[in-house]
Scaffold this active site. Structure first.
Site, PDB file in Angstrom:
ATOM      1  N   TYR A  70       0.824  -1.221   0.000  1.00  0.00           N
ATOM      2  CA  TYR A  70       0.000   0.000   0.000  1.00  0.00           C
ATOM      3  C   TYR A  70       0.851   1.261   0.000  1.00  0.00           C
ATOM      4  CZ  TYR A  70      -4.401  -2.381  -0.006  1.00  0.00           C
ATOM      5  OH  TYR A  70      -5.465  -3.132  -0.416  1.00  0.00           O
ATOM      6  N   ARG A  73       1.883   1.903  -3.512  1.00  0.00           N
ATOM      7  CA  ARG A  73       0.757   2.358  -4.350  1.00  0.00           C
ATOM      8  C   ARG A  73       0.318   3.772  -3.971  1.00  0.00           C
ATOM      9  NH1 ARG A  73      -3.556  -1.816  -3.608  1.00  0.00           N
ATOM     10  NH2 ARG A  73      -4.643  -0.752  -5.281  1.00  0.00           N
ATOM     11  N   ASN A 105     -12.547   2.177  -7.995  1.00  0.00           N
ATOM     12  CA  ASN A 105     -11.175   2.648  -7.809  1.00  0.00           C
ATOM     13  C   ASN A 105     -11.022   3.387  -6.483  1.00  0.00           C
ATOM     14  OD1 ASN A 105     -10.862   1.605 -10.322  1.00  0.00           O
ATOM     15  ND2 ASN A 105     -10.853   3.568 -11.390  1.00  0.00           N
ATOM     16  N   HIS A 122     -15.075   0.704  -3.084  1.00  0.00           N
ATOM     17  CA  HIS A 122     -13.973  -0.050  -2.451  1.00  0.00           C
ATOM     18  C   HIS A 122     -13.051   0.827  -1.610  1.00  0.00           C
ATOM     19  CE1 HIS A 122     -14.545  -3.402  -5.727  1.00  0.00           C
ATOM     20  NE2 HIS A 122     -15.453  -3.458  -4.764  1.00  0.00           N
ATOM     21  N   CYS A 130      -7.573   3.585  12.456  1.00  0.00           N
ATOM     22  CA  CYS A 130      -7.119   2.657  13.494  1.00  0.00           C
ATOM     23  C   CYS A 130      -8.146   1.537  13.645  1.00  0.00           C
ATOM     24  CB  CYS A 130      -6.951   3.399  14.817  1.00  0.00           C
ATOM     25  SG  CYS A 130      -6.686   2.276  16.213  1.00  0.00           S
ATOM     26  N   CYS A 133      -9.639   1.890  17.584  1.00  0.00           N
ATOM     27  CA  CYS A 133     -10.488   2.998  18.065  1.00  0.00           C
ATOM     28  C   CYS A 133     -11.132   3.782  16.907  1.00  0.00           C
ATOM     29  CB  CYS A 133      -9.694   3.943  18.966  1.00  0.00           C
ATOM     30  SG  CYS A 133      -8.495   4.959  18.081  1.00  0.00           S
ATOM     31  N   CYS A 151      -1.521   3.472  16.013  1.00  0.00           N
ATOM     32  CA  CYS A 151      -2.257   4.575  16.640  1.00  0.00           C
ATOM     33  C   CYS A 151      -1.716   4.781  18.055  1.00  0.00           C
ATOM     34  CB  CYS A 151      -3.727   4.177  16.687  1.00  0.00           C
ATOM     35  SG  CYS A 151      -4.822   5.362  17.447  1.00  0.00           S
ATOM     36  N   ASN A 216     -13.849  -0.797 -23.162  1.00  0.00           N
ATOM     37  CA  ASN A 216     -12.735  -1.628 -22.671  1.00  0.00           C
ATOM     38  C   ASN A 216     -11.922  -2.076 -23.887  1.00  0.00           C
ATOM     39  OD1 ASN A 216     -11.172  -3.826 -21.423  1.00  0.00           O
ATOM     40  ND2 ASN A 216     -12.684  -3.764 -19.770  1.00  0.00           N
TER      41      ASN A 216
HETATM   42  C1  BJW Z   1      -8.864  -0.405 -19.859  1.00  0.00           C
HETATM   43  C2  BJW Z   1      -7.750   0.305 -20.192  1.00  0.00           C
HETATM   44  C3  BJW Z   1      -7.996   1.563 -20.718  1.00  0.00           C
HETATM   45  C4  BJW Z   1      -7.040  -1.626 -19.366  1.00  0.00           C
HETATM   46  N1  BJW Z   1      -9.234   1.964 -20.869  1.00  0.00           N
HETATM   47  N2  BJW Z   1     -10.102  -0.068 -19.963  1.00  0.00           N
HETATM   48  C5  BJW Z   1     -17.913 -16.205  -5.820  1.00  0.00           C
HETATM   49  C6  BJW Z   1     -18.853 -15.620  -6.647  1.00  0.00           C
HETATM   50  C7  BJW Z   1     -19.199 -14.295  -6.474  1.00  0.00           C
HETATM   51  C8  BJW Z   1     -18.621 -13.530  -5.475  1.00  0.00           C
HETATM   52  C9  BJW Z   1     -17.688 -14.119  -4.670  1.00  0.00           C
HETATM   53  C10 BJW Z   1     -17.351 -15.422  -4.827  1.00  0.00           C
HETATM   54  N3  BJW Z   1     -16.411 -15.726  -3.890  1.00  0.00           N
HETATM   55  C11 BJW Z   1     -16.158 -14.607  -3.167  1.00  0.00           C
HETATM   56  C12 BJW Z   1     -16.931 -13.632  -3.627  1.00  0.00           C
HETATM   57  C13 BJW Z   1     -16.992 -12.265  -3.129  1.00  0.00           C
HETATM   58  C14 BJW Z   1     -15.805 -11.429  -3.561  1.00  0.00           C
HETATM   59  C15 BJW Z   1     -15.584 -11.597  -5.072  1.00  0.00           C
HETATM   60  O1  BJW Z   1     -16.189 -10.953  -5.889  1.00  0.00           O
HETATM   61  N4  BJW Z   1     -14.677 -12.471  -5.460  1.00  0.00           N
HETATM   62  C16 BJW Z   1     -14.459 -12.777  -6.874  1.00  0.00           C
HETATM   63  C17 BJW Z   1     -13.057 -12.340  -7.300  1.00  0.00           C
HETATM   64  C18 BJW Z   1     -14.713 -14.251  -7.069  1.00  0.00           C
HETATM   65  N5  BJW Z   1     -16.184 -10.084  -3.224  1.00  0.00           N
HETATM   66  C19 BJW Z   1     -15.970  -9.564  -2.035  1.00  0.00           C
HETATM   67  O2  BJW Z   1     -15.403 -10.188  -1.145  1.00  0.00           O
HETATM   68  C20 BJW Z   1     -16.525  -8.195  -1.785  1.00  0.00           C
HETATM   69  N6  BJW Z   1     -17.301  -8.172  -0.592  1.00  0.00           N
HETATM   70  C21 BJW Z   1     -18.399  -8.911  -0.461  1.00  0.00           C
HETATM   71  O3  BJW Z   1     -18.804  -9.651  -1.348  1.00  0.00           O
HETATM   72  O4  BJW Z   1     -19.028  -8.732   0.726  1.00  0.00           O
HETATM   73  C22 BJW Z   1     -20.051  -9.648   1.083  1.00  0.00           C
HETATM   74  C23 BJW Z   1     -19.400 -10.786   1.788  1.00  0.00           C
HETATM   75  C24 BJW Z   1     -18.897 -10.581   3.047  1.00  0.00           C
HETATM   76  C25 BJW Z   1     -18.331 -11.647   3.719  1.00  0.00           C
HETATM   77  C26 BJW Z   1     -18.225 -12.890   3.111  1.00  0.00           C
HETATM   78  C27 BJW Z   1     -18.692 -13.065   1.810  1.00  0.00           C
HETATM   79  C28 BJW Z   1     -19.304 -11.999   1.150  1.00  0.00           C
HETATM   80  C29 BJW Z   1     -15.399  -7.193  -1.585  1.00  0.00           C
HETATM   81  C30 BJW Z   1     -14.591  -6.990  -2.811  1.00  0.00           C
HETATM   82  C31 BJW Z   1     -13.448  -6.044  -2.527  1.00  0.00           C
HETATM   83  C32 BJW Z   1     -12.549  -5.876  -3.723  1.00  0.00           C
HETATM   84  N7  BJW Z   1     -11.392  -5.152  -3.327  1.00  0.00           N
HETATM   85  C33 BJW Z   1     -10.386  -4.841  -4.336  1.00  0.00           C
HETATM   86  C34 BJW Z   1      -9.142  -4.244  -3.609  1.00  0.00           C
HETATM   87  C35 BJW Z   1      -9.461  -2.812  -3.154  1.00  0.00           C
HETATM   88  C36 BJW Z   1      -8.325  -2.220  -2.399  1.00  0.00           C
HETATM   89  C37 BJW Z   1      -7.074  -2.041  -3.214  1.00  0.00           C
HETATM   90  O5  BJW Z   1      -7.093  -1.501  -4.337  1.00  0.00           O
HETATM   91  O6  BJW Z   1      -6.039  -2.434  -2.741  1.00  0.00           O
HETATM   92  O7  BJW Z   1     -10.909  -3.903  -5.303  1.00  0.00           O
HETATM   93  S1  BJW Z   1      -9.958  -6.231  -5.340  1.00  0.00           S
HETATM   94  C38 BJW Z   1      -9.682  -5.298  -6.822  1.00  0.00           C
HETATM   95  O8  BJW Z   1     -10.617  -5.747  -7.858  1.00  0.00           O
HETATM   96  C39 BJW Z   1     -10.084  -3.859  -6.487  1.00  0.00           C
HETATM   97  C40 BJW Z   1     -10.875  -3.468  -7.703  1.00  0.00           C
HETATM   98  O9  BJW Z   1     -11.724  -2.389  -7.402  1.00  0.00           O
HETATM   99  C41 BJW Z   1     -11.598  -4.731  -8.060  1.00  0.00           C
HETATM  100  C42 BJW Z   1     -12.122  -4.781  -9.457  1.00  0.00           C
HETATM  101  O10 BJW Z   1     -11.079  -4.772 -10.403  1.00  0.00           O
HETATM  102  P1  BJW Z   1     -11.242  -3.929 -11.752  1.00  0.00           P
HETATM  103  O11 BJW Z   1     -11.397  -2.512 -11.453  1.00  0.00           O
HETATM  104  O12 BJW Z   1     -12.277  -4.554 -12.594  1.00  0.00           O
HETATM  105  O13 BJW Z   1      -9.774  -4.086 -12.391  1.00  0.00           O
HETATM  106  P2  BJW Z   1      -9.163  -5.240 -13.317  1.00  0.00           P
HETATM  107  O14 BJW Z   1      -7.698  -5.106 -13.287  1.00  0.00           O
HETATM  108  O15 BJW Z   1      -9.724  -6.565 -12.983  1.00  0.00           O
HETATM  109  O16 BJW Z   1      -9.688  -4.877 -14.784  1.00  0.00           O
HETATM  110  C43 BJW Z   1      -9.202  -3.740 -15.480  1.00  0.00           C
HETATM  111  C44 BJW Z   1      -9.904  -3.667 -16.813  1.00  0.00           C
HETATM  112  O17 BJW Z   1      -9.502  -2.471 -17.460  1.00  0.00           O
HETATM  113  C45 BJW Z   1      -9.556  -4.818 -17.758  1.00  0.00           C
HETATM  114  O18 BJW Z   1     -10.759  -5.369 -18.278  1.00  0.00           O
HETATM  115  C46 BJW Z   1      -8.750  -4.137 -18.868  1.00  0.00           C
HETATM  116  O19 BJW Z   1      -8.964  -4.729 -20.150  1.00  0.00           O
HETATM  117  C47 BJW Z   1      -9.285  -2.734 -18.820  1.00  0.00           C
HETATM  118  N8  BJW Z   1      -8.394  -1.680 -19.314  1.00  0.00           N
HETATM  119  N9  BJW Z   1      -6.633  -0.471 -19.874  1.00  0.00           N
HETATM  120  C48 BJW Z   1     -10.264   1.171 -20.483  1.00  0.00           C
HETATM  121  N10 BJW Z   1      -6.945   2.336 -21.079  1.00  0.00           N
HETATM  122 ZN    ZN Z   2      -6.561   3.843  17.912  1.00  0.00          ZN
END
Ligand code: BJW
Ligand code: ZN
Length: 246
Positions: A70, A73, A105, A122, A130, A133, A151, A216
């Site tokens: 982090y 980044r 994002n 996200h 923290c 707290c 903290c 995309n």
């Molecule tokens: C261009 C370009 C240009 C390139 N122009 N385009 C099974 C089925 C369904 C769901 C689940 C499952 N098992 C588990 C889950 C839930 C899980 C999930 O979805 N997992 C799947 C991966 C299977 N989800 C979660 O856990 C979420 N919470 C949740 O469901 O809560 C309920 C729950 C609670 C308790 C238990 C169970 C359920 C939370 C998800 C959190 C995601 N966090 C992240 C990290 C954020 C922090 C950080 O950045 O460090 O978020 S993961 C990462 O992926 C980040 C992004 O926001 C997210 C999406 O990625 P994104 O933006 O799509 O990026 P890319 O790289 O994948 O794609 C980029 C695209 O751009 C590509 O297509 C390129 O072609 C294109 N591109 N250049 C336009 N110039």
């Molecule tokens: Zn604290």
């Protein structure tokens, strides 16, 4: 395909009659600003697996490793600028009476470009808190100190982002759902559409009657369901759409 191709009369007419417009964005939106995507060729997860870094268990197991990721980044994101795609969306917010950005994002580039009605599903990398707290901390504070910032209460500080297995912030999610249910046009920009529940939003808008446009360079699982798939970069296609609907 060139960016202005496929900006059909139908697409222009969908915008001209639209009252509510939504842009749903992912990492590709910021790629042309120099922020690596997660899963593309430049994807950060070619070297780091998500399960190793973006979840609470990983953080508790090895907070120094997750903080190192982090901190790196945070430094990259602090130095980049919004790109023409971000500015086109900011211009659209000024043009339409109802316009929302729903972003996965964490880079804050939509607000920096001028969008005000932004739902951050996200979290935001500019914030930290923290775990004991709840006190908030700036990036300046967390980057200046120890490898694992603490903290004054003794709790560990973490970035204010949503990791796998964590719930999305309720207000942001509810706002996003509301915007999608009333959308006349939804742009899905630069997301692979594999992370849920965010990935369900274009479908929510489509079911509610929205005209769905995907931008995309690569097809995704949404492409065949969208009303139109514009293959190319968002930094080129969004300004071309803006020019066509002016
Ligand atoms: C261009 C370009 C240009 C390139 N122009 N385009 C099974 C089925 C369904 C769901 C689940 C499952 N098992 C588990 C889950 C839930 C899980 C999930 O979805 N997992 C799947 C991966 C299977 N989800 C979660 O856990 C979420 N919470 C949740 O469901 O809560 C309920 C729950 C609670 C308790 C238990 C169970 C359920 C939370 C998800 C959190 C995601 N966090 C992240 C990290 C954020 C922090 C950080 O950045 O460090 O978020 S993961 C990462 O992926 C980040 C992004 O926001 C997210 C999406 O990625 P994104 O933006 O799509 O990026 P890319 O790289 O994948 O794609 C980029 C695209 O751009 C590509 O297509 C390129 O072609 C294109 N591109 N250049 C336009 N110039
Ligand atoms: Zn604290």
């Amino acid at each position: 395909m060139k960016s202005s191709e496929n900006i059909s009369d139908q697409l222009v007419s969908a915008f001209r009659t639209a009252q509510h417009v939504v842009a749903f964005t992912g990492a590709g939106m910021s790629a042309e600003s120099g922020v690596p995507t997660f899963r593309g060729d430049d994807g950060i997860w070619k070297t780091f697996k998500p399960e190793e870094l973006a979840n609470l268990n990983a953080f508790m197991r090895n907070p120094a490793l997750v903080w190192e990721w982090y901190a790196a980044r945070k430094k990259v994101i602090a130095e980049v600028q919004p790109n023409p795609g971000h500015y086109a969306l900011a211009e659209m917010e000024r043009k339409f009476s109802s316009f929302a950005v729903i972003t996965q994002n964490i880079d804050n580039l939509h607000r920096r470009a001028g969008n005000k009605n932004v739902f951050e599903l996200h979290g935001n990398i500019e914030r930290n808190y923290c775990m004991k707290c709840g006190t908030n901390f700036t990036n300046e504070y967390v980057l200046a100190g120890a490898a694992v910032p603490q903290c004054t209460c003794g709790g560990m500080i973490r970035p204010d982002v949503v990791w796998f297995g964590e719930m999305l912030p309720e207000d942001e999610w509810e706002g996003a759902i509301r915007a999608c249910r009333s959308a006349d046009v939804l742009l899905s920009v630069g997301t692979s559409g594999v992370v849920y529940p965010a990935a369900s939003l274009p479908q929510t808008a489509k079911l509610a009657g929205a005209y769905v446009i995907e931008i995309n360079p690569e097809p995704t699982s949404l492409s065949s369901h969208a009303d139109v798939f514009l293959q190319g970069k968002s930094g080129e296609i969004l300004p071309a759409i803006l020019a066509a609907i002016r």
